[in-house]
Design a protein around this motif. Structure first.
Motif, PDB file in Angstrom:
ATOM      1  N   ASP A  92       0.822  -1.214   0.000  1.00 56.04           N
ATOM      2  CA  ASP A  92       0.000   0.000   0.000  1.00 56.04           C
ATOM      3  C   ASP A  92       0.852   1.257   0.000  1.00 56.04           C
ATOM      4  OD1 ASP A  92      -2.437   1.174  -0.251  1.00 56.04           O
ATOM      5  OD2 ASP A  92      -2.869   1.212   1.887  1.00 56.04           O
ATOM      6  N   PHE A  93       1.980   1.209  -0.719  1.00 52.05           N
ATOM      7  CA  PHE A  93       2.885   2.342  -0.912  1.00 52.05           C
ATOM      8  C   PHE A  93       3.586   2.758   0.376  1.00 52.05           C
ATOM      9  CE2 PHE A  93      -0.192   2.640  -4.359  1.00 52.05           C
ATOM     10  CZ  PHE A  93       0.634   2.779  -5.465  1.00 52.05           C
ATOM     11  N   ASN A  94       3.663   1.882   1.341  1.00 48.16           N
ATOM     12  CA  ASN A  94       4.391   2.177   2.566  1.00 48.16           C
ATOM     13  C   ASN A  94       5.797   1.578   2.486  1.00 48.16           C
ATOM     14  OD1 ASN A  94       2.623   3.704   4.364  1.00 48.16           O
ATOM     15  ND2 ASN A  94       1.270   1.938   4.217  1.00 48.16           N
ATOM     16  N   ASP A  95       6.504   1.507   3.617  1.00 47.40           N
ATOM     17  CA  ASP A  95       7.856   0.955   3.644  1.00 47.40           C
ATOM     18  C   ASP A  95       7.862  -0.489   3.151  1.00 47.40           C
ATOM     19  OD1 ASP A  95       9.298   3.145   4.619  1.00 47.40           O
ATOM     20  OD2 ASP A  95       8.693   2.699   6.675  1.00 47.40           O
ATOM     21  N   TYR A  96       8.885  -0.831   2.397  1.00 45.71           N
ATOM     22  CA  TYR A  96       9.041  -2.220   1.981  1.00 45.71           C
ATOM     23  C   TYR A  96       9.748  -2.994   3.082  1.00 45.71           C
ATOM     24  CZ  TYR A  96      13.731  -0.536   0.747  1.00 45.71           C
ATOM     25  OH  TYR A  96      14.982   0.034   0.789  1.00 45.71           O
ATOM     26  N   ARG A  97       9.685  -4.308   2.988  1.00 50.24           N
ATOM     27  CA  ARG A  97      10.334  -5.187   3.957  1.00 50.24           C
ATOM     28  C   ARG A  97      11.371  -6.015   3.227  1.00 50.24           C
ATOM     29  NH1 ARG A  97       6.631  -6.378   8.220  1.00 50.24           N
ATOM     30  NH2 ARG A  97       8.177  -7.848   9.025  1.00 50.24           N
ATOM     31  N   GLY A  98      12.578  -6.104   3.764  1.00 53.70           N
ATOM     32  CA  GLY A  98      13.668  -6.831   3.138  1.00 53.70           C
ATOM     33  C   GLY A  98      14.821  -5.893   2.829  1.00 53.70           C
ATOM     34  N   ILE A  99      15.963  -6.467   2.391  1.00 49.15           N
ATOM     35  CA  ILE A  99      17.151  -5.658   2.121  1.00 49.15           C
ATOM     36  C   ILE A  99      17.870  -6.179   0.886  1.00 49.15           C
ATOM     37  CG2 ILE A  99      17.545  -5.003   4.536  1.00 49.15           C
ATOM     38  CD1 ILE A  99      19.725  -7.185   4.612  1.00 49.15           C
ATOM     39  N   VAL A 100      18.601  -5.264   0.252  1.00 45.81           N
ATOM     40  CA  VAL A 100      19.543  -5.662  -0.790  1.00 45.81           C
ATOM     41  C   VAL A 100      20.848  -6.048  -0.096  1.00 45.81           C
ATOM     42  CG1 VAL A 100      20.842  -4.942  -2.817  1.00 45.81           C
ATOM     43  CG2 VAL A 100      18.480  -4.156  -2.489  1.00 45.81           C
ATOM     44  N   THR A 101      21.380  -7.208  -0.429  1.00 48.09           N
ATOM     45  CA  THR A 101      22.561  -7.713   0.256  1.00 48.09           C
ATOM     46  C   THR A 101      23.444  -8.464  -0.733  1.00 48.09           C
ATOM     47  OG1 THR A 101      23.288  -9.011   2.158  1.00 48.09           O
ATOM     48  CG2 THR A 101      21.434  -9.879   0.913  1.00 48.09           C
ATOM     49  N   LYS A 102      24.573  -8.955  -0.265  1.00 52.79           N
ATOM     50  CA  LYS A 102      25.477  -9.705  -1.133  1.00 52.79           C
ATOM     51  C   LYS A 102      24.928 -11.110  -1.384  1.00 52.79           C
ATOM     52  CE  LYS A 102      29.735  -7.276   0.132  1.00 52.79           C
ATOM     53  NZ  LYS A 102      31.093  -7.389   0.731  1.00 52.79           N
ATOM     54  N   ASP A 103      25.147 -11.573  -2.596  1.00 54.34           N
ATOM     55  CA  ASP A 103      24.775 -12.931  -2.978  1.00 54.34           C
ATOM     56  C   ASP A 103      25.531 -13.910  -2.074  1.00 54.34           C
ATOM     57  OD1 ASP A 103      24.515 -15.426  -4.182  1.00 54.34           O
ATOM     58  OD2 ASP A 103      24.674 -14.630  -6.215  1.00 54.34           O
ATOM     59  N   PRO A 104      24.846 -14.799  -1.336  1.00 57.25           N
ATOM     60  CA  PRO A 104      25.556 -15.728  -0.442  1.00 57.25           C
ATOM     61  C   PRO A 104      26.501 -16.667  -1.183  1.00 57.25           C
ATOM     62  CG  PRO A 104      23.244 -16.346  -0.647  1.00 57.25           C
ATOM     63  CD  PRO A 104      23.397 -15.008  -1.301  1.00 57.25           C
ATOM     64  N   GLN A 105      26.379 -16.765  -2.515  1.00 54.06           N
ATOM     65  CA  GLN A 105      27.254 -17.647  -3.287  1.00 54.06           C
ATOM     66  C   GLN A 105      28.223 -16.894  -4.187  1.00 54.06           C
ATOM     67  OE1 GLN A 105      24.804 -20.524  -5.320  1.00 54.06           O
ATOM     68  NE2 GLN A 105      24.016 -21.400  -3.403  1.00 54.06           N
ATOM     69  N   ASP A 106      28.118 -15.550  -4.184  1.00 55.27           N
ATOM     70  CA  ASP A 106      29.011 -14.737  -5.021  1.00 55.27           C
ATOM     71  C   ASP A 106      29.027 -13.318  -4.469  1.00 55.27           C
ATOM     72  OD1 ASP A 106      30.459 -13.369  -6.901  1.00 55.27           O
ATOM     73  OD2 ASP A 106      29.056 -13.711  -8.567  1.00 55.27           O
ATOM     74  N   GLU A 107      30.033 -12.969  -3.673  1.00 53.51           N
ATOM     75  CA  GLU A 107      30.055 -11.681  -2.975  1.00 53.51           C
ATOM     76  C   GLU A 107      30.178 -10.487  -3.910  1.00 53.51           C
ATOM     77  OE1 GLU A 107      32.727 -11.334   0.249  1.00 53.51           O
ATOM     78  OE2 GLU A 107      31.625 -12.761   1.502  1.00 53.51           O
ATOM     79  N   SER A 108      30.534 -10.724  -5.172  1.00 51.07           N
ATOM     80  CA  SER A 108      30.615  -9.615  -6.121  1.00 51.07           C
ATOM     81  C   SER A 108      29.245  -9.239  -6.676  1.00 51.07           C
ATOM     82  CB  SER A 108      31.551  -9.972  -7.281  1.00 51.07           C
ATOM     83  OG  SER A 108      31.011 -11.050  -8.047  1.00 51.07           O
ATOM     84  N   ASN A 109      28.242 -10.037  -6.388  1.00 50.34           N
ATOM     85  CA  ASN A 109      26.891  -9.819  -6.901  1.00 50.34           C
ATOM     86  C   ASN A 109      25.974  -9.398  -5.757  1.00 50.34           C
ATOM     87  OD1 ASN A 109      24.737  -9.951  -8.847  1.00 50.34           O
ATOM     88  ND2 ASN A 109      24.076 -11.853  -7.861  1.00 50.34           N
ATOM     89  N   HIS A 110      24.946  -8.598  -6.064  1.00 45.43           N
ATOM     90  CA  HIS A 110      23.975  -8.173  -5.065  1.00 45.43           C
ATOM     91  C   HIS A 110      22.593  -8.694  -5.417  1.00 45.43           C
ATOM     92  CE1 HIS A 110      27.255  -5.275  -4.336  1.00 45.43           C
ATOM     93  NE2 HIS A 110      26.840  -5.348  -3.081  1.00 45.43           N
ATOM     94  N   VAL A 111      21.834  -9.060  -4.380  1.00 43.78           N
ATOM     95  CA  VAL A 111      20.522  -9.681  -4.542  1.00 43.78           C
ATOM     96  C   VAL A 111      19.572  -9.104  -3.495  1.00 43.78           C
ATOM     97  CG1 VAL A 111      21.505 -11.814  -5.465  1.00 43.78           C
ATOM     98  CG2 VAL A 111      21.155 -11.585  -2.988  1.00 43.78           C
ATOM     99  N   PHE A 112      18.287  -9.450  -3.619  1.00 40.46           N
ATOM    100  CA  PHE A 112      17.300  -8.987  -2.643  1.00 40.46           C
ATOM    101  C   PHE A 112      16.921 -10.128  -1.714  1.00 40.46           C
ATOM    102  CE2 PHE A 112      12.974  -8.058  -1.133  1.00 40.46           C
ATOM    103  CZ  PHE A 112      13.231  -6.828  -0.533  1.00 40.46           C
ATOM    104  N   LEU A 113      17.061  -9.884  -0.405  1.00 42.31           N
ATOM    105  CA  LEU A 113      16.673 -10.843   0.628  1.00 42.31           C
ATOM    106  C   LEU A 113      15.310 -10.429   1.170  1.00 42.31           C
ATOM    107  CD1 LEU A 113      17.157 -13.159   2.667  1.00 42.31           C
ATOM    108  CD2 LEU A 113      18.439 -11.515   4.073  1.00 42.31           C
TER     109      LEU A 113
END
Length: 660
Positions: A92-113
């Motif tokens: 409903d257009f409020n705060d999202y839940r979760g974070i962008v973080t490093k890929d647990p299998q490739d630290e050079s890549n970023h993913v959404f948890l």
């Protein structure tokens, strides 16, 4: 002689005003123009949404379109160090839940948890439906038991983000959460799905409906294809390598431009570095922009025209002093602002006929009949009984119990005067609300301690005698609690419900690093702002902690004066944890400027006064502090004995006041 110059604007830098101003500025960034979280606007925040432009006004910065079409998301961010490429929002257009973080299998890549909650927690910008396109994505479930990681992806409508349709979930099909499953087995899996063709526009929705493991998403994109399935030899899913839209050091350009717009370029390089890091850690470019704006709006460079030269040194930690062991005492000053007609508060009752008749004759239609008065006995007075206002039943009981007394014909004077010479011989300007209120709060007609109040000078004197003093004004600044600079502790201003709430959210923990101790050649006004800001935030936090969970013995009424007395009572209860043996308090109630219909107005005010005094007296007695706290009431002035044509009374001078 002693300098008498004062800086009136410095009185604005008290805790509630600092907190209130910051709340308003932060709300403007977060919510647009509204009254959300202490915002400056007058519109209700019920319809406000953090990620939706507000109809009454919102801050813009380099915006080219209100809601661009979604194409793909790499989660590398605008500065290529992790974050959203696009504008995502929560339910409903409020705060999202979760974070962008490093890929647990490739630290050079970023993913959404994703964050566990029983619905979608992240929604994309709108996607315009086109022929032969599908939503493609990669998913990783970290749990060894794949059914414990309940990551889900699907779609929703464009305008109402409080429901979603799941297409894939990382749970068994038999659970009927979604028509398709994606078995990760702790490995990245690529999948795609079609959205019903009758949806011209939609948003991609993400969520995690289980809390047994982590659910990661990456490389979400709109691509050519058809069908809904996950990658296999028979049904391959090709995820294109997309070039992240961000650029290195993007945050630096944004912060530098904001510094130019908001501080004319004065923002220090160290502050810019701190704000850039906050921007890069915020998530999306929109979130980073909000955090950067909010942090800059707290800086000394924004609040002054100074150049700031900070040291790498945090400000001194503020704490309450140790107890002195002295018995506790307190003074509570109550102001009836507006000029209370106290000749209908305390009146002649049983007196020589000439005295009573003269009083009734001059009061005329605003006089209260003797039969309606509440009588009290008096010794060594011209009247053997006086009468109290009919709404003062509890005040009458306090007086009869020798717990309350009255001062008659009292006001601020420099010498005895009469009508023929008061204009020449009186230092104070009589009859003016602002002047007489100030004089009543200061009690310094000869300006021997300019800029101070009677409670402030009391605190100064007690501090010199080795007392630890506290000083509070409820809901407003008052000169009454101001002492000479540097002698006793600075007065604090609290709300009638306690300390003001702070709505700084994620930036609260970052502000301190922007307000370190400054060098001697740094700007004075900027240093003053930073010092007062940090004192206000720390003091607010300390008082919040002390008042948290404090309850009174007595249930106070809901009136404004009662709420102030309740706050005073709670502060008194914290005296030991605050390390004080003496407190001064200032409270105020308005509505006494009765130029018309005086009795109707007084009845409303005195009903509130009566019940408030009763509750406060009962609470002090319950705390065992009845003999340790004195409450004294004054007003600007009294009012004329003779009424005007509107059944009201006009400005006069000396009045009747009470002390409990």
């Amino acid at each position: 002689g002693d300098a008498t110059l004062v800086s009136p604007e410095a009185t604005l830098l008290d805790m509630p005003r600092i907190v209130g101003m910051l709340n308003g500025l932060i709300s403007l960034v977060e919510n647009g123009l509204s009254n959300c979280d202490g915002g400056f606007g007058g519109h209700s925040c019920r319809d406000q949404r953090k990620y939706r432009p507000q109809p009454y006004g919102h801050l813009e910065f380099n915006r080219t379109s209100s809601d661009a079409e979604f194409s793909y998301e790499t989660f590398e961010g605008m500065s290529l160090n992790g974050g959203f490429d696009n504008s995502w929002s929560g339910r409903d257009f409020n705060d999202y839940r979760g974070i962008v973080t490093k890929d647990p299998q490739d630290e050079s890549n970023h993913v959404f948890l994703t964050d566990y909650v029983w619905h979608a927690t992240l929604f994309s910008q709108p996607v315009i439906q086109s022929e032969s396109t599908v939503v493609k994505f990669r998913f990783l479930g970290s749990s060894a038991d794949w059914a414990l990681t309940g990551g889900c992806i699907g779609y929703s409508g464009v305008d109402t983000l409080y429901s979603e349709t799941w297409t894939f979930c990382h749970v068994p099909l038999t659970w009927n959460w979604a028509p398709n499953t994606m078995e990760s087995d702790n490995n990245w899996v690529s999948c795609q799905f079609e959205v019903p063709s009758d949806m011209n526009q939609y948003r991609i929705a993400l969520g995690d409906l289980r809390n047994g493991g982590d659910a990661y998403f990456d490389d979400i994109q709109i691509g050519l294809g058809s069908g809904t399935f996950c990658h296999s030899i028979e049904t391959p899913v090709t995820i294109e390598d997309k070039v992240p839209p961000g650029v290195l050091d993007y945050s630096e350009a944004v912060v530098d431009e904001l510094a130019t717009l908001l501080t004319a370029g004065r923002l220090s390089q160290e502050s810019r570095r701190i704000i850039r890091n906050a921007y890069d850690s915020a998530g999306s470019a929109n979130d980073g922009l909000r955090v950067a704006q909010e942090l800059i709006l707290t800086t000394a460079e924004f609040h002054s025209t100074n150049t700031i030269k900070p040291k790498n040194e945090e400000r001194e930690v503020i704490s309450f002093p140790e107890l002195t062991g002295k018995p506790y005492k307190a003074v509570v000053y109550v102001m009836f602002s507006g000029g209370c007609d106290s000749y209908n508060m305390l009146m002649p009752h049983t007196c020589p006929e000439s005295t009573y008749d003269s009083f009734m004759d001059i009061r005329a239609q605003v006089a209260i009949a003797k039969d309606n008065l509440l009588p009290i006995d008096a010794d060594n007075q011209v009247c053997s009984k006086f009468g109290l206002h009919p709404d003062f039943s509890d005040i009458q009981s306090l007086y009869n119990d020798n717990d309350l007394m009255f001062f008659a014909n009292t006001g601020v004077m420099t010498k005895p005067v009469d009508k023929s010479n008061y204009q020449v011989l009186t230092n104070t300007q009589l009859f003016a609300h602002n002047i007489q209120q100030q004089e009543s709060k200061r009690i310094d007609p000869y300006e021997r301690s300019s800029g101070t109040g009677v409670l402030g000078r009391m605190s100064d004197a007690l501090d010199g005698l080795g007392h630890n003093t506290g000083s509070f004004s409820v809901d407003r600044f008052s000169i009454a609690v101001v002492g000479l600079p540097g002698i006793s502790a600075a007065p604090m201003i609290v709300n009638n419900n306690g300390v003001p709430n702070i709505h700084l959210d994620e930036i609260e923990g970052m502000i301190g690093s922007l307000h370190n101790v400054t060098q001697p050649n740094s700007g004075f006004f900027g240093e003053t702002w930073s010092n007062e800001l940090m004192k206000a935030l720390i003091t607010n936090d300390l008082l919040s902690q002390e008042l948290s969970g404090i309850e009174t013995n007595i249930e106070f009424p809901e009136s404004y004066l009662s709420r102030q007395f309740e706050t005073v009572s709670k502060l008194i209860r914290t005296r030991e944890s605050r390390g004080v043996d003496t407190d001064t308090f200032y409270v105020e109630i308005g509505g006494f400027d009765t130029h018309s219909n005086v009795e109707e107005a007084l009845s409303n005010r005195f009903t509130e006064v009566n019940e408030s005094y009763k509750a406060f007296a009962d609470e002090l007695k319950a705390m065992g502090l009845w003999d340790n706290v004195v409450t004294i009431q004054t007003s600007d002035f009294a009012r004329t004995l003779n009424p005007n044509s509107g059944d009201g009374t006009d400005h006069a001078w000396a009045g009747n006041y009470m002390m409990m």
